[in-house]
Enzyme design. Sequence first.
Site: not given
Length: 329
Positions: A130, A37-38, A192, A169, A218, A194
């Site tokens: 990040h 069933n995954d 920068k 950035d 980066d 986005r």
Amino acid sequence: MKDVVVFSGSAHPALADRICAHLGVTRSPVDIKRFSNDCLQAQLLENCRLRDVYLVQPLVPPTQEHLMELLLMIDAARGASAAQITAVMPHYAYARSDKKDASRISLGGRLVADMIGTAGADRVLTMALHAPQVHGFFSMPVDHLTAIGVLADHFRGSDLSDRVVVSPDLGNAKVASQFARLLGLPVAAGSKRRISDDEVVIDSIVGDVAGRRAIILDDEIATGGSMLELMDRLRDAGATDATVVCTHGLFAGKAVERLRGHPFVTEVVTTDTVPPPVGWPELRVRSVAALFAEAIDRIHHGRSVSSLFEGVDPTYAPPQARLPFETLA
């Protein structure tokens, strides 16, 4: 280290093996099954009772699969009476979902952090989030490592007289400044905006790059769109060429094609926080396994992890020539 047990999901077992080699332990096996069933099931094939368990699993594509594997391994370790469970995520993909910048948008970074805590993790060990505020999404202690010392070592012994460190950035400018201080170089940054996940606009370059060879730093490269835009602006500003440097080299989509054949790029350097792409022998990969192993050793023995930043982050101590522990000497 007899009370330390290291497991790995299917995301990056090679990195887990390198970490174990530095620790002097053997990676313990995990049986991950997929039912008809995954649904996934994870079984830890080593005794965890009252032991210090480390689960190495960067969140890389297929990200949702690897996240579920990690959650199941954490749950299995908790059910096996582990004394302490540390989720070792060299790359935390959901860190990019860190702010509400549109109406009715989800905050995946916080949600996934809550899921990891609910599953039973006592601590998180990660690298180069990040954004720094993602650290605060976790309800448990987080040891947040940096790779700039390892990456700076790549350039030691090279002629850096005409080099300049460039951040794509302004948000990454602080890390780029720390990296530049390690190498004794000037720093510049792109302005920068986005537009979408793979489309950015860089209006200008802040700093003097004319006649210099750029080292673009980066935290993560996914599709390489930011790099292409930045290199166009650097060329317009008079830079002669560029070395591209990042901690997390995901290189998704057409990133390999874009960077490998770009006439402005002389070298691409990354770390092994994520598996490297196949078919790119020119890619230079610096290992962070020793850094993670040292952090694990310090966590296990109750010693300071922040001392790993001495000589890298000026918040803790002035820059030094090398990282201050023997495993990278």
